[in-house]
Motif scaffolding. Sequence first.
Motif, PDB file in Angstrom:
ATOM      1  N   PHE A 122       0.825  -1.205   0.000  1.00 29.94           N
ATOM      2  CA  PHE A 122       0.000   0.000   0.000  1.00 29.94           C
ATOM      3  C   PHE A 122       0.865   1.263   0.000  1.00 29.94           C
ATOM      4  O   PHE A 122       0.612   2.199  -0.774  1.00 29.94           O
ATOM      5  CB  PHE A 122      -0.924   0.007   1.219  1.00 29.94           C
ATOM      6  N   ILE A 123       1.894   1.283   0.840  1.00 25.25           N
ATOM      7  CA  ILE A 123       2.733   2.482   0.945  1.00 25.25           C
ATOM      8  C   ILE A 123       3.529   2.706  -0.338  1.00 25.25           C
ATOM      9  O   ILE A 123       3.561   3.816  -0.887  1.00 25.25           O
ATOM     10  CB  ILE A 123       3.678   2.364   2.159  1.00 25.25           C
ATOM     11  N   LEU A 124       4.161   1.644  -0.830  1.00 26.61           N
ATOM     12  CA  LEU A 124       5.041   1.798  -1.985  1.00 26.61           C
ATOM     13  C   LEU A 124       4.260   2.033  -3.280  1.00 26.61           C
ATOM     14  O   LEU A 124       4.621   2.903  -4.081  1.00 26.61           O
ATOM     15  CB  LEU A 124       5.923   0.567  -2.131  1.00 26.61           C
ATOM     16  N   LEU A 125       3.202   1.273  -3.479  1.00 28.40           N
ATOM     17  CA  LEU A 125       2.459   1.381  -4.727  1.00 28.40           C
ATOM     18  C   LEU A 125       1.485   2.554  -4.726  1.00 28.40           C
ATOM     19  O   LEU A 125       1.436   3.336  -5.674  1.00 28.40           O
ATOM     20  CB  LEU A 125       1.688   0.089  -4.998  1.00 28.40           C
ATOM     21  N   VAL A 126       0.696   2.657  -3.648  1.00 29.66           N
ATOM     22  CA  VAL A 126      -0.409   3.615  -3.643  1.00 29.66           C
ATOM     23  C   VAL A 126       0.025   4.996  -3.170  1.00 29.66           C
ATOM     24  O   VAL A 126      -0.298   6.008  -3.797  1.00 29.66           O
ATOM     25  CB  VAL A 126      -1.568   3.089  -2.775  1.00 29.66           C
ATOM     26  N   PRO A 170       9.817  -6.090  -5.516  1.00 27.18           N
ATOM     27  CA  PRO A 170      11.025  -6.724  -4.972  1.00 27.18           C
ATOM     28  C   PRO A 170      11.340  -6.271  -3.546  1.00 27.18           C
ATOM     29  O   PRO A 170      11.776  -7.080  -2.715  1.00 27.18           O
ATOM     30  CB  PRO A 170      12.118  -6.278  -5.955  1.00 27.18           C
ATOM     31  N   PHE A 171      11.112  -4.988  -3.260  1.00 24.32           N
ATOM     32  CA  PHE A 171      11.344  -4.510  -1.895  1.00 24.32           C
ATOM     33  C   PHE A 171      10.354  -5.158  -0.920  1.00 24.32           C
ATOM     34  O   PHE A 171      10.739  -5.563   0.186  1.00 24.32           O
ATOM     35  CB  PHE A 171      11.210  -2.984  -1.845  1.00 24.32           C
ATOM     36  N   SER A 172       9.083  -5.261  -1.325  1.00 26.62           N
ATOM     37  CA  SER A 172       8.091  -5.912  -0.471  1.00 26.62           C
ATOM     38  C   SER A 172       8.448  -7.374  -0.235  1.00 26.62           C
ATOM     39  O   SER A 172       8.271  -7.901   0.872  1.00 26.62           O
ATOM     40  CB  SER A 172       6.697  -5.808  -1.102  1.00 26.62           C
ATOM     41  N   LEU A 173       8.950  -8.031  -1.264  1.00 23.56           N
ATOM     42  CA  LEU A 173       9.378  -9.425  -1.107  1.00 23.56           C
ATOM     43  C   LEU A 173      10.510  -9.539  -0.100  1.00 23.56           C
ATOM     44  O   LEU A 173      10.502 -10.421   0.770  1.00 23.56           O
ATOM     45  CB  LEU A 173       9.816  -9.981  -2.464  1.00 23.56           C
ATOM     46  N   LEU A 174      11.483  -8.645  -0.197  1.00 23.52           N
ATOM     47  CA  LEU A 174      12.618  -8.669   0.728  1.00 23.52           C
ATOM     48  C   LEU A 174      12.161  -8.439   2.162  1.00 23.52           C
ATOM     49  O   LEU A 174      12.539  -9.183   3.076  1.00 23.52           O
ATOM     50  CB  LEU A 174      13.643  -7.609   0.315  1.00 23.52           C
ATOM     51  N   VAL A 175      11.349  -7.407   2.372  1.00 19.99           N
ATOM     52  CA  VAL A 175      10.884  -7.089   3.726  1.00 19.99           C
ATOM     53  C   VAL A 175      10.040  -8.231   4.292  1.00 19.99           C
ATOM     54  O   VAL A 175      10.178  -8.603   5.469  1.00 19.99           O
ATOM     55  CB  VAL A 175      10.075  -5.769   3.717  1.00 19.99           C
ATOM     56  N   THR A 176       9.179  -8.796   3.478  1.00 23.25           N
ATOM     57  CA  THR A 176       8.337  -9.904   3.931  1.00 23.25           C
ATOM     58  C   THR A 176       9.183 -11.118   4.298  1.00 23.25           C
ATOM     59  O   THR A 176       8.936 -11.773   5.329  1.00 23.25           O
ATOM     60  CB  THR A 176       7.326 -10.282   2.829  1.00 23.25           C
ATOM     61  N   SER A 177      10.187 -11.412   3.495  1.00 27.34           N
ATOM     62  CA  SER A 177      11.056 -12.559   3.765  1.00 27.34           C
ATOM     63  C   SER A 177      11.828 -12.372   5.071  1.00 27.34           C
ATOM     64  O   SER A 177      11.906 -13.296   5.899  1.00 27.34           O
ATOM     65  CB  SER A 177      12.035 -12.768   2.605  1.00 27.34           C
ATOM     66  N   SER A 234       6.886  -6.734 -17.058  1.00 30.03           N
ATOM     67  CA  SER A 234       6.038  -7.367 -16.041  1.00 30.03           C
ATOM     68  C   SER A 234       6.733  -8.537 -15.351  1.00 30.03           C
ATOM     69  O   SER A 234       6.296  -8.974 -14.286  1.00 30.03           O
ATOM     70  CB  SER A 234       4.735  -7.850 -16.673  1.00 30.03           C
ATOM     71  N   LEU A 235       7.803  -9.061 -15.954  1.00 30.76           N
ATOM     72  CA  LEU A 235       8.463 -10.227 -15.378  1.00 30.76           C
ATOM     73  C   LEU A 235       8.995  -9.943 -13.978  1.00 30.76           C
ATOM     74  O   LEU A 235       8.836 -10.744 -13.064  1.00 30.76           O
ATOM     75  CB  LEU A 235       9.614 -10.672 -16.288  1.00 30.76           C
ATOM     76  N   ILE A 236       9.633  -8.778 -13.807  1.00 30.41           N
ATOM     77  CA  ILE A 236      10.215  -8.441 -12.503  1.00 30.41           C
ATOM     78  C   ILE A 236       9.123  -8.305 -11.461  1.00 30.41           C
ATOM     79  O   ILE A 236       9.222  -8.875 -10.361  1.00 30.41           O
ATOM     80  CB  ILE A 236      11.044  -7.148 -12.598  1.00 30.41           C
ATOM     81  N   ALA A 237       8.066  -7.556 -11.795  1.00 26.79           N
ATOM     82  CA  ALA A 237       6.993  -7.306 -10.830  1.00 26.79           C
ATOM     83  C   ALA A 237       6.311  -8.599 -10.416  1.00 26.79           C
ATOM     84  O   ALA A 237       6.111  -8.864  -9.220  1.00 26.79           O
ATOM     85  CB  ALA A 237       5.981  -6.331 -11.420  1.00 26.79           C
ATOM     86  N   LEU A 238       5.945  -9.433 -11.387  1.00 26.62           N
ATOM     87  CA  LEU A 238       5.254 -10.680 -11.061  1.00 26.62           C
ATOM     88  C   LEU A 238       6.181 -11.670 -10.363  1.00 26.62           C
ATOM     89  O   LEU A 238       5.748 -12.413  -9.478  1.00 26.62           O
ATOM     90  CB  LEU A 238       4.687 -11.300 -12.331  1.00 26.62           C
ATOM     91  N   SER A 239       7.460 -11.673 -10.747  1.00 29.93           N
ATOM     92  CA  SER A 239       8.412 -12.601 -10.135  1.00 29.93           C
ATOM     93  C   SER A 239       8.718 -12.242  -8.691  1.00 29.93           C
ATOM     94  O   SER A 239       9.301 -13.048  -7.957  1.00 29.93           O
ATOM     95  CB  SER A 239       9.712 -12.634 -10.949  1.00 29.93           C
ATOM     96  N   ALA A 240       8.356 -11.056  -8.271  1.00 27.45           N
ATOM     97  CA  ALA A 240       8.499 -10.661  -6.864  1.00 27.45           C
ATOM     98  C   ALA A 240       7.159 -10.704  -6.140  1.00 27.45           C
ATOM     99  O   ALA A 240       7.083 -11.124  -4.977  1.00 27.45           O
ATOM    100  CB  ALA A 240       9.095  -9.259  -6.774  1.00 27.45           C
ATOM    101  N   ALA A 241       6.085 -10.272  -6.823  1.00 28.94           N
ATOM    102  CA  ALA A 241       4.780 -10.188  -6.171  1.00 28.94           C
ATOM    103  C   ALA A 241       4.250 -11.558  -5.771  1.00 28.94           C
ATOM    104  O   ALA A 241       3.776 -11.752  -4.642  1.00 28.94           O
ATOM    105  CB  ALA A 241       3.782  -9.487  -7.087  1.00 28.94           C
TER     106      ALA A 241
END
Length: 526
Positions: free
Chosen positions: A17-21, A32-39, A381-388
Amino acid sequence: MTLPQLFTALVPILSVFILLVLLRLPAKQAMPFSLLVTSLSAYFIWQVPLAHITAATLEGLVIALTIVWIVFGAIFLLKVLQQTGAIHTIKHGFAGISPDKRVQLIIIAWLFGSFLEGAAGFGTPAAIAAPLLVALGFTPLSAVVLALVADSSAVSFGAVGTPAIVGIGQGAANINYAEVKHIALTAIGIDIIAAALLPLIMVVLYCRFFSDSPSWRAGFVMAPFAVFSALAFTLPAYSVAWLLGPEFPSVLGAMAGLAIVCPLARKGFLLPKPEASTAPQAEESHVPSLSLLRAWLPYVLVATLLVLTRIPALPFKAMLQSVNFEWEQILGSAISVNVMPLYLPGSVFVVTALIALWLQNGKPAQLRVALSNSISMLFPSLIALSAAVPMVRIFLHSDVNNAALPAMPMALAETVAIHLSDLWLFIAPLVGALGAFIAGSATFSNLMFASFQQALAAEAGLEMQLVLALQMLGANGGNMIAVVNVVAAASVVGLHGKEGDIIRYTLVPMLYYCLAASLIAWLLFV
């Protein structure tokens, strides 16, 4: 659950929400940042083993590739039809029904999109409807936003009833087919009223924010026709749900809606006089080289193949699903993933595109151009989907941890339930929307939260079937803002970097839909 653990469960949602919206970063940077933080949060605070996080990530990458294939197929089909001149013929043909873009929006996004949702689901409607709207002259942003808002009501019975039959039927405890049918009937009974304003909301959004002459009035004057078009779908769908069950309400309801609305729109039924703000742009002067039937035939073929290959009673579904690549117990975990490439909608799109090239006398050079353009549009879209998608899978698989906690989304729902069980009639759809927002699937939302909703219904003294119906409707609404759906739909029209803007537009219709469902349930059933 401690405060740090609760905050960790919120990290994926808050970061998106913060990064996208709020910050409006493009998805290829935000995800990718959300993936890192979540991990990191899952490992250090939720105490999910590293091997399990890695397995969930690998599963997510495989699922992301299947979504990329769907996106590629949708782009490729559109590019082929542009090369053969079919899109120009379709644009020319719509002038025969109505030159008014408000009418075209309702027919393509609401009715045709609902048919595609009933036939295939899983992101197919937006992948087809959004680029078709762009071809008709809508901006890419408006096409994606409006296609996502439209792809909501029909989701209850998407993919030949999968959200109800599989999502509720397997997600809830001790429930039989007759009860699933009753829950589905309750959901669409509420939806007749809740969804009655969705086409109007779409038209108002278009006229106020996306037309050349922004105007609230130009949208609201379409209210009679928009509400009529809503009921032209939901009332037949209710009849089908009552007579036949949850498999075909969206497919047959949308077909009935198209058969009713298109001829009446041609006659100007309930339509206002055209205004300057909504008048069509001048059409190209040359006469279309293809007949309207040959131009539309690929879309008819797509719809037919999707329906035929999704009906269990026919042999085609089993034949396509027999080609199945499965990765069991990834890295020794309980996580498995399988891919049925021939059954994916993307395969149907690609086959249809090749058939269309032959039917419409396309040339090899046109095929090469369509293929090159499709591939070039796909890469961002590959980067976004490969992280999302991996981020989503880590979030969902976090039930395996050393902190003896449930999965993150379930922990959030349980925390809300502790404090708001007395208001559960109004919370239940939001829980369903949360599941769809995270997973990008109403079916998975129902699988994840159905049993939880059952328990809360008993605790709050509410009828179980009513609460599960609200879970279904909330999952429908969450489809409008689902991160994976947004990224995929934006990719199809080449709208990279605007994912946050898309969610900002679809968030309000989603909240309306959930609140309307709760209010109607409260007024009619409590």
